[in-house]
Design an enzyme around this catalytic site. Structure first.
Site, short mmCIF file in Angstrom:
data_model
loop_
_atom_site.label_atom_id
_atom_site.label_comp_id
_atom_site.label_asym_id
_atom_site.label_seq_id
_atom_site.Cartn_x
_atom_site.Cartn_y
_atom_site.Cartn_z
N TRP A 103 0.76 -1.16 -0.61
CA TRP A 103 0.04 0.08 0.52
C TRP A 103 1.05 0.98 0.36
CZ3 TRP A 103 -4.71 -0.19 -2.29
CH2 TRP A 103 -5.01 -2.10 -1.44
N ASP A 173 -1.92 6.47 6.73
CA ASP A 173 -2.32 6.09 6.41
C ASP A 173 -2.74 5.21 6.75
OD1 ASP A 173 -4.48 3.81 4.64
OD2 ASP A 173 -3.40 3.75 2.84
N LYS A 197 -12.61 -1.55 7.56
CA LYS A 197 -12.07 -2.48 7.81
C LYS A 197 -12.80 -2.25 9.10
CE LYS A 197 -8.72 -2.00 4.97
NZ LYS A 197 -8.24 -3.63 4.16
#
Length: 362
Positions: A103, A173, A197
């Site tokens: 990511w 993030d 999530k």
């Protein structure tokens, strides 16, 4: 609801059962108005109450100090990968990134489309099986920001602490681990997270941005991709993902009922330990992928001795009601995502299954 699966999906992921049941009760008639919240105007008093309440709950639970704005945007973290440099990477400055996994790598690739970037720290040589060392960073004087990924969902690694970047804004993030533990929000210029999530369903991205960041943001950016557009309009510049925001509201209420982040953090560590202990005590039958000091409490990645055994494990676990245990297609192996809403009982059941499987196949 005795037929609920053991949900270890990486995202969209498990939601608290009582949240789903409350949403079910209110689905057709929200708070007695004779309509679903999906049917009402985002300018209505009923929706605006939910909107403000959700912001306030997040500020309360995450201890967000004065001087920060909470935004509800769309496009997921992937859009934030571009919005961050579009807004904050000025000509003559560089965006610094910690390269910690898949990511983080995607965020860097997007940033390179808009300006100069530097890799401030990397664990690529270790195949991302640990988090980069951020303790002795040497950032260029013209650094616009340092971007970190707090938890790498695919590899299963997590930052255990955050660096002090002084006057350089720290941007994180936190899609995979926001609200799994308390952090000092005042260390950050901006935090962003996809909801799917730990916060709610997919469709909304939470952004927490320090107000002074907006003073130096680029103005030659399309209206919808400017943070100040959404700050000035309280995330209501266009029609927001109202139902997803409502679901975040219910999840935040649930977190508050659990006792807040200090309680959740302990529960997360206790339930994660069940699985890590099973791995570590298996005499090599299971092998944790990530270095111990970088292990995630949200995404547990592990391997077996052969790929055939891994396939057998995945097949048998599915037959026993376990969902989402296959590793990401890019790395293989196995992964159990143990987000806030995954019950302790599910982790205990997985640990028991793992012990039984190793006895039968060891």
């Amino acid at each position: 609801m005795g037929n609920r699966a053991y949900n270890f999906n990486a995202g969209p992921a498990a939601l608290p059962l009582e949240v789903l049941e409350q949403a079910q009760q209110e689905f057709v008639d929200f708070r007695g108005i004779g309509m679903s919240i999906m049917e009402i105007s985002h300018r209505s008093a009923q929706y605006e109450q939910v909107h403000q309440e959700t912001q306030n709950l997040l500020k309360e639970l995450f201890n967000i100090p004065q001087g920060y704005k909470v935004l509800f945007l769309t496009g997921g973290a992937s859009t934030q990968f571009a919005m961050v440099p579009m807004n904050f990477l000025q000509p003559g400055s560089v965006g610094a990134y910690s390269l910690s996994g898949a990511w983080a790598d995607k965020a860097i690739k997007e940033a390179k489309l808009f300006g100069e970037t530097v890799i401030a720290a990397s664990s690529k040589e270790q195949k991302y099986m640990r988090m980069p060392d951020l303790s002795n960073l040497s950032l260029p004087e013209n650094t616009a920001y340092l971007h970190v990924t707090s938890n790498e969902t695919i590899e299963g690694s997590q930052l255990q602490s955050y660096p002090d970047t002084g006057n350089i804004p720290l941007i994180a993030d936190m899609s995979s681990d926001i609200l799994s533990r308390q952090v000092d929000v005042s260390k950050f210029g901006m935090i962003y997270a996809g909801a799917q999530k730990n916060l709610g369903p997919s469709g909304v991205t939470v952004v927490i941005v320090r107000e002074d960041m907006l003073e130096k943001a680029n103005q030659s950016v399309p209206t919808m991709l400017r943070y100040d557009t959404h700050v000035k309009n309280d995330s209501l510049y266009n029609t927001p993902p109202s139902y997803s925001i409502y679901m975040i509201n219910l999840v935040l209420q649930w977190i508050k009922r659990q006792g807040g982040l200090d309680v959740l953090s302990k529960i997360n560590r206790d339930k994660t330990s069940l699985i890590y202990d099973t791995i570590d005590n298996s005499a090599g039958f299971y092998k944790g992928c990530v270095d111990v000091d970088s292990r995630s409490i949200m995404n547990i990645t592990f391997r077996l001795q052969t790929e055939e055994l891994e396939k057998q494990f995945a097949k048998e676990s599915e037959q026993q009601g376990f969902v989402g245990l296959k590793g990401h297609r890019s790395v293989g192996g196995l992964r159990a995502s143990t987000y806030n809403a995954v019950p302790y009982e599910s982790c205990k059941a997985l640990a028991d299954f793992m012990n039984d499987f190793s006895k039968r196949n060891g």
